[in-house]
Write an enzyme that holds these catalytic residues in place. Structure first.
Site, short mmCIF file in Angstrom:
data_model
loop_
_atom_site.label_atom_id
_atom_site.label_comp_id
_atom_site.label_asym_id
_atom_site.label_seq_id
_atom_site.Cartn_x
_atom_site.Cartn_y
_atom_site.Cartn_z
N ASN A 7 0.97 -1.17 0.10
CA ASN A 7 -0.23 -0.03 0.02
C ASN A 7 0.66 0.62 -0.37
O ASN A 7 1.15 1.56 1.01
CB ASN A 7 -0.74 0.23 1.15
CG ASN A 7 -2.19 1.15 1.17
OD1 ASN A 7 -1.37 1.77 0.19
ND2 ASN A 7 -2.32 0.56 2.32
N ARG A 91 -3.11 -1.75 -3.41
CA ARG A 91 -3.86 -1.10 -3.23
C ARG A 91 -4.15 -0.31 -4.02
O ARG A 91 -2.33 1.20 -4.77
CB ARG A 91 -3.79 -0.46 -1.53
CG ARG A 91 -4.94 0.40 -2.00
CD ARG A 91 -5.15 1.30 -0.69
NE ARG A 91 -6.07 2.45 -0.30
CZ ARG A 91 -5.74 3.35 -0.06
NH1 ARG A 91 -4.82 3.40 0.57
NH2 ARG A 91 -7.30 4.34 0.43
N HIS A 180 -12.74 3.40 -0.13
CA HIS A 180 -12.68 3.24 1.05
C HIS A 180 -13.68 1.59 0.64
O HIS A 180 -14.02 0.86 1.31
CB HIS A 180 -13.23 2.91 2.21
CG HIS A 180 -13.09 4.32 2.89
ND1 HIS A 180 -13.18 5.61 3.07
CD2 HIS A 180 -11.36 4.70 2.90
CE1 HIS A 180 -12.43 6.29 3.87
NE2 HIS A 180 -10.94 5.93 3.79
N GLY A 210 -13.21 6.77 10.04
CA GLY A 210 -11.40 6.57 10.77
C GLY A 210 -11.25 8.15 10.05
O GLY A 210 -12.83 9.08 10.82
N ARG A 241 -11.15 16.36 6.93
CA ARG A 241 -11.78 17.11 5.84
C ARG A 241 -13.09 17.12 6.35
O ARG A 241 -13.82 16.72 7.39
CB ARG A 241 -12.25 16.40 4.50
CG ARG A 241 -10.44 15.56 4.26
CD ARG A 241 -11.01 14.08 3.51
NE ARG A 241 -9.45 13.38 3.92
CZ ARG A 241 -9.99 11.59 3.18
NH1 ARG A 241 -10.35 11.39 3.14
NH2 ARG A 241 -8.02 11.53 3.23
N ARG A 285 -9.41 11.38 20.66
CA ARG A 285 -9.04 11.20 22.30
C ARG A 285 -8.86 12.64 22.62
O ARG A 285 -9.39 12.88 23.99
CB ARG A 285 -8.24 10.50 22.10
CG ARG A 285 -8.38 8.81 21.63
CD ARG A 285 -6.75 8.22 21.06
NE ARG A 285 -6.32 8.44 20.10
CZ ARG A 285 -5.29 8.10 19.77
NH1 ARG A 285 -4.77 6.93 20.10
NH2 ARG A 285 -4.85 8.43 18.67
N GLU A 384 -7.51 -3.97 5.58
CA GLU A 384 -7.76 -3.83 4.10
C GLU A 384 -6.58 -4.96 3.66
O GLU A 384 -7.13 -5.27 2.29
CB GLU A 384 -7.76 -2.62 4.16
CG GLU A 384 -8.95 -1.59 3.90
CD GLU A 384 -8.76 -0.01 4.31
OE1 GLU A 384 -9.15 0.39 3.25
OE2 GLU A 384 -8.09 -0.05 4.92
#
Length: 398
Positions: A7, A91, A180, A210, A241, A285, A384
Site C-alpha cells: 500500500n 492497493r 474505502h 476513521g 476534511r 481522544r 484491508e
C-alpha cells in the site's frame, strides 16, 4: 500462496506478507519518509519484536529493496528468498469507470490507472510507483491491483450522477465514485457471516469511521450508495476534511481571502472537519478529553459529527427501503464507544436497542445490539490487507 500486500503513499509504503491458506500475517511493516532525510523502515515478523532501521530510501525502489532485505534476512526474515512470494497485491485508490473488480497488472491496465491520475493526484501516482518498483525488482512475480473504487461501481446512475450539465460527465467522467471500497466489501461480507445470513439478501449500512470516513449502503451484496464522491473530500465530517458543504463556499472564501480555488480545496482537505470546527484536534481522544473539561467548541464539533453520520445512515435506510444491520468499523468506529452510542441514540426509531455494557468494546468483533433489536448493530474491525490478499488469490485462480 504467500501474498505480499503493498500500500504505497506518496512518501510511505505499508506492507504485509500473508499466507493465503491460513490467512496468517507472516510479517508486516512500514517504510516512512521515502524521498526525504532520515527515512526508515519498521518491520515485525510473526511472533517477533518490532524493529526499526534508518536507511536511505530516495525512491520507492529502495523502499521495496529494504522490505525484501528484511523478509529474506537470515536472522529475522520469514522466507529464504523472494521466489517464495507467489504474487504482489497492490492497493490502488482510483480505478475510475475502467475497473469494477481487481485485475492482474498488464501494460494496458497501467495505462488506464495512469489515466485516472487526475481523479486522485495524491494517490494514484504513488500507487503506480510502487507497482513499477515491484515489477522491476521481482520481474517474474505477478502483480494484482485492488481498487478502492471498484466495489462501488455497482451503484445505479441515480446514485452516482451529479446534477450538473451531463456533458461534464461525458467529457470528464465527473461523477460519484466512492472510496474505502475494499473495507466496505470486507466488512459487509463479514457481517453476513457473523449474523449467519445470506450476503445476497442482506441490507447493510457500513460506517467506516476513521480520520477519513465514509458510509455505504450495501444491498444484496452490492454497493448501491456511498457518501464519498468524485474525491474523498465529500460525505460525512472527517478528521481534517469538511465533508459535504455548499459548493458556493469555495467561491466566497476564495474571494474574501484572495486565494485560489485550489488553495480553498486544500483548506477543506487539511484544515477542516473536526480539527477546523474544534480548533483543537482531529483526534477524537483529544476531543473527548476537551469535552470532559467543558470545551464548548469540542462539544459542538462532536455534535456536528454525529449529526452528519446519522444523516447518511437514515438516508441509506430509506434508499434501501429498510436495513438489517448497521456496522461500525475503522479506527473511530472500532474504538470509540461514545461515537457508536451517540449515533445509535438517534436511530431508536428504527427499533435499535443497544445491550447493557455490550458497547464497551474496542477493536474486536461483537454484536452490540440486543437479541430483540429490530436492526442488528455490530462492531467489525476492517482488514484491508487481508481483503487485498484474498482478491489477489481470486484473480490469479481465475
Amino acid at each position: 500462496m504467500e501474498i505480499l500486500v503493498i500500500n504505497c503513499g506518496s512518501s510511505s509504503l505499508k506492507f504485509q506478507l500473508i499466507d493465503s491458506e491460513s490467512e496468517k500475517v507472516l510479517a508486516k511493516g512500514l517504510c516512512e519518509r521515502i524521498g526525504m532525510e532520515e527515512s526508515s523502515i519498521s518491520y515485525t515478523p510473526s511472533g517477533g519484536e518490532k524493529m526499526v532501521k534508518t536507511t536511505a530510501m530516495p525512491t520507492h525502489h529502495e523502499a521495496i529493496s529494504a522490505v525484501i532485505d528484511f523478509l529474506t534476512d537470515k536472522s529475522v526474515g520469514v522466507i529464504s528468498d523472494m521466489s517464495e512470494v507467489d504474487a504482489v497485491g497492490h492497493r490502488v485508490v482510483h480505478g475510475g469507470e475502467y475497473f469494477s473488480q481487481s485485475v492482474q497488472v498488464t501494460d494496458a491496465v497501467l495505462k488506464k490507472i495512469e489515466a485516472c491520475n487526475e481523479l486522485a493526484p495524491l494517490h494514484n501516482p504513488a500507487n503506480l510507483i510502487g507497482i513499477d518498483a515491484c515489477m522491476k525488482i521481482m520481474p517474474e512475480t505477478p502483480n494484482v491491483v485492488v481498487f478502492d473504487t471498484a466495489f462501488h461501481q455497482t451503484m445505479p446512475e441515480s446514485a452516482y450522477l451529479y446534477a450538473i450539465p451531463y456533458k461534464y460527465y461525458e467529457k470528464y467522467q465527473i461523477r460519484r465514485y466512492g472510496f474505502h471500497g475494499t473495507s466496505h466489501s470486507f466488512v459487509s461480507k463479514r457481517t453476513a457471516e457473523i449474523l449467519g445470513r445470506d450476503y445476497n439478501s442482506l441490507k447493510t449500512i457500513v460506517c467506516h469511521l476513521g480520520n477519513g470516513a465514509s458510509i455505504s449502503a450495501v444491498e444484496c451484496g452490492r454497493s448501491v450508495d456511498t457518501s464519498m464522491g468524485l474525491t474523498p473530500l465529500s460525505g460525512v465530517i472527517m478528521g481534517t476534511r469538511s465533508g459535504d458543504i455548499d459548493p458556493s463556499i469555495l467561491g466566497v472564501i476564495a474571494e474574501k481571502e484572495q486565494i485560489s480555488t485550489q488553495e480553498v480545496i486544500q483548506i477543506l482537505n487539511k484544515q477542516s472537519g473536526m480539527a477546523g470546527l474544534s480548533e483543537l484536534s482531529s483526534d477524537f481522544r483529544d476531543i473527548n478529553r476537551a469535552i470532559q473539561e467543558g470545551n464548548q467548541k469540542a462539544k459542538s464539533a462532536f455534535d456536528a459529527y454525529i449529526r452528519s453520520v446519522v444523516r447518511f445512515v437514515g438516508a441509506y435506510a430509506a434508499v434501501m427501503n429498510g436495513v438489517d444491520a448497521i456496522v461500525f468499523t475503522a479506527g473511530v468506529g472500532e474504538n470509540n464507544p461514545n461515537i457508536r452510542k451517540a449515533v445509535c441514540d438517534h436511530l431508536t426509531f428504527l427499533g435499535i436497542q443497544i445491550g447493557d455494557g455490550a458497547n464497551d468494546v474496542c477493536g474486536q468483533e461483537k454484536i452490540i445490539s440486543t437479541p430483540d433489536s429490530a436492526v442488528k448493530v455490530l462492531v467489525v474491525p476492517t482488514n484491508e490487507e487481508l481483503a487485498i490478499a484474498r482478491e489477489t488469490v481470486e484473480v490469479l485462480n481465475s
